[in-house]
Every structure is written in C-alpha cells, then in structure tokens.
Write a protein that holds these residues in place. Sequence first.
Motif, short mmCIF file in Angstrom:
data_model
loop_
_atom_site.label_atom_id
_atom_site.label_comp_id
_atom_site.label_asym_id
_atom_site.label_seq_id
_atom_site.Cartn_x
_atom_site.Cartn_y
_atom_site.Cartn_z
N GLU A 1 -0.75 9.37 -0.89
CA GLU A 1 -2.04 9.40 -1.59
C GLU A 1 -2.72 10.76 -1.45
O GLU A 1 -3.30 11.27 -2.41
N ASN A 2 -2.64 11.34 -0.25
CA ASN A 2 -3.29 12.64 -0.03
C ASN A 2 -2.70 13.75 -0.88
O ASN A 2 -3.40 14.70 -1.25
N GLY B 1 -1.56 12.61 10.77
CA GLY B 1 -1.95 11.41 10.06
C GLY B 1 -3.42 11.43 9.68
O GLY B 1 -4.23 12.15 10.27
N ASP B 2 -3.76 10.65 8.69
CA ASP B 2 -5.14 10.51 8.21
C ASP B 2 -5.46 9.02 8.21
O ASP B 2 -4.82 8.24 7.50
N LYS B 3 -6.43 8.61 8.99
CA LYS B 3 -6.74 7.19 9.14
C LYS B 3 -7.33 6.57 7.87
O LYS B 3 -7.38 5.36 7.73
N ASN C 1 5.00 7.85 4.14
CA ASN C 1 4.95 9.15 4.82
C ASN C 1 6.26 9.89 4.60
O ASN C 1 7.33 9.42 5.00
N ALA D 1 0.85 -1.20 0.00
CA ALA D 1 0.00 0.00 0.00
C ALA D 1 0.88 1.25 0.00
O ALA D 1 1.05 1.93 1.02
N HIS E 1 -6.52 7.77 4.56
CA HIS E 1 -5.64 7.92 3.40
C HIS E 1 -4.22 8.18 3.88
O HIS E 1 -4.00 8.95 4.82
N GLY E 2 -3.24 7.58 3.20
CA GLY E 2 -1.86 7.82 3.55
C GLY E 2 -1.36 9.15 3.00
O GLY E 2 -2.00 9.79 2.18
N TYR E 3 -0.18 9.55 3.49
CA TYR E 3 0.39 10.85 3.10
C TYR E 3 0.56 10.97 1.59
O TYR E 3 0.11 11.94 0.97
N TRP F 1 0.56 4.92 1.47
CA TRP F 1 0.77 5.22 2.89
C TRP F 1 2.22 5.59 3.21
O TRP F 1 2.56 5.76 4.39
#
Length: 297
Positions: free
Chosen positions: A174-175, A166-168, A159, A154, A170-172, A157
């Motif tokens: 991806e964001n 953090g975002d539960k 970082n 994945a 979506h990973g960094y 995710w």
Amino acid sequence: MFLGIDVGGTKMQFAVGVGEDVFVLNKVPTPSRYAELLQVVEEHCSEAEKRFEYAGKIVEMGIGIPGTFTKERVVWVPNIPCLEGQDLAGDLRTRLGAGVYLGNDAQLALAGEVWKGAGRENSNAILMSIGTGIGGAIMIGDRIVKGRRGAAGALGWLNLDASVPGDKNHGYLENYASGTGIAGVGETHVPPLSTYEIVAKAKEGDSFCRKTMDRAGHLIGAGLASVASVLDTEIIILSGGLSEAIETFKKPMLDSFIEYAAPGVEQVPIVKSELGNLSGAYGAVRLAMVRGDMWIG
C-alpha cells in the motif's frame, strides 16, 4: 426482496435484489451521525418497498463496511467513526424487522464480481482493490475468507522487501503501489504531481510518470504472484480507482507476475472488475440473499 448497502467513507450505495435481478438505487452522502445513518437506511427501505411493491417486503439486508466487525457489531471503521462500536445489525433488525448481515466492503466486492461480474463461473478467486489504499479479498471453494476480525484479504500488507522498516498504519504494498504511494513519488517531482496527473502524463509517454507507474505495476504484479502462488487461485480481479488506469501499468504488472509466480500460476488471468464501483452493493445483495452464509472463518 433483498437490500444491499455499500457504506463508504463519503457515500452509501443502495441496491435491491428481486429474484436473480439486481436494481441499483441512488447513492447518498454517508451521514456523520449514527442516528442519521440508521434513519437514512430506514427511509431507503421504505422507498424500495414502494418502488418494488410487487416483490413484497425487504426480508434480508446485507451491509458492506470499510473496516472490521463481529457478527452483529462494527469494531473499527477509520473513515466512519460514528459506526465504531455500534450494534449496527441489531439496531437495524429492531427498526426494520429484517435479517441484517455485515461484511467487509472488499470481501463483498469479490462476492459481487463472482456472482454477476468478472469472476462468474469461478469458485476460487482473488480480488485486489487499488485506490487511495490497497485492499483485497479471497474466495476459496465458493466461500469468502472472512478472518477473525472480518479483515482477511488485506493485500496492501504484502511485504516485498523486509529491509524496509514496517509501518503500523500501512502495509508495504500500500505504501509503494497505491494511489497514495504514487502521489508520494509525485511530490519529489518539480513541480509536484498528483496521482491523477501522473496517470495522465504516463499515458502521454512522460518519462518520470511512466517510470512511476512501471514501478507500481512491478510491485502489484509481484504481490499478486505471491498470493496467487500460495492459494493456487483460478482468477484475479482488479478493482478500485487505479484499476481504471490499468493500461498505464499492465505490462510491468504482467511481466512481474509471470516472473515471480509459481509454475502454472503464471497462467492465471488477471482481469479488471466488470461491476466497477457497484461491485460492493451487488455483493451486499448477495450476502442478504444467502442470509449471511458465504464465509470461511
């Protein structure tokens, strides 16, 4: 004869393997009800056996799903809720009398690319899928890393900035570097721009759009440098909708990859998928051919 199915949130792609050849069948809408989905698979099995009568019956089937799974059961598929908790492999085995094997869609896309696409002749590879979100898969020694829940790889995710909360969901990476992340930047423009518009205008040299794609490319390159340095891979394959626009972020991606990769790793080639949106179906056929025996973990 072997059947491969790539199940997406909106479409299902079918393919048949006969010997070492793959024949792509039609793509159909993904049903919203579980019973209908089973029926669609059964109908396509029957159609395939009629069309390729010379090859005999379908003896094994591989299915790629965009979520997590156990050997038999689907656990979590946010875009196809009717599948969650279902004994998909067992139910199809009962209906069709064929072996049924489940796999994650990105992992099977990598299996397809290494078998018939951009990763041929490589036994260690990384695939990053860049589209609405960012996913990925890892191959080590000709084996796909599956993980405890079938979700290894994945890459969204990764970082790259621990100062960002953090975002539960979506990973960094991806964001900030996916199609959705690019669209978020587009919303700050006057007038707002979609991901498609940003890509198109970046090709034309628009300053705002070029900076947006440069930033995405920089983050993708740094993320790939991290995972490639850890795994010491042979090749990196990019797939997904945004990979088709690779020319809009290729230079900052490669510059960033070279800057952050460990010594020697910066020489690893980064290539675009050859099979495109068919890679998952090819990988599902391959999963069927090897009777589910392609995993680590």
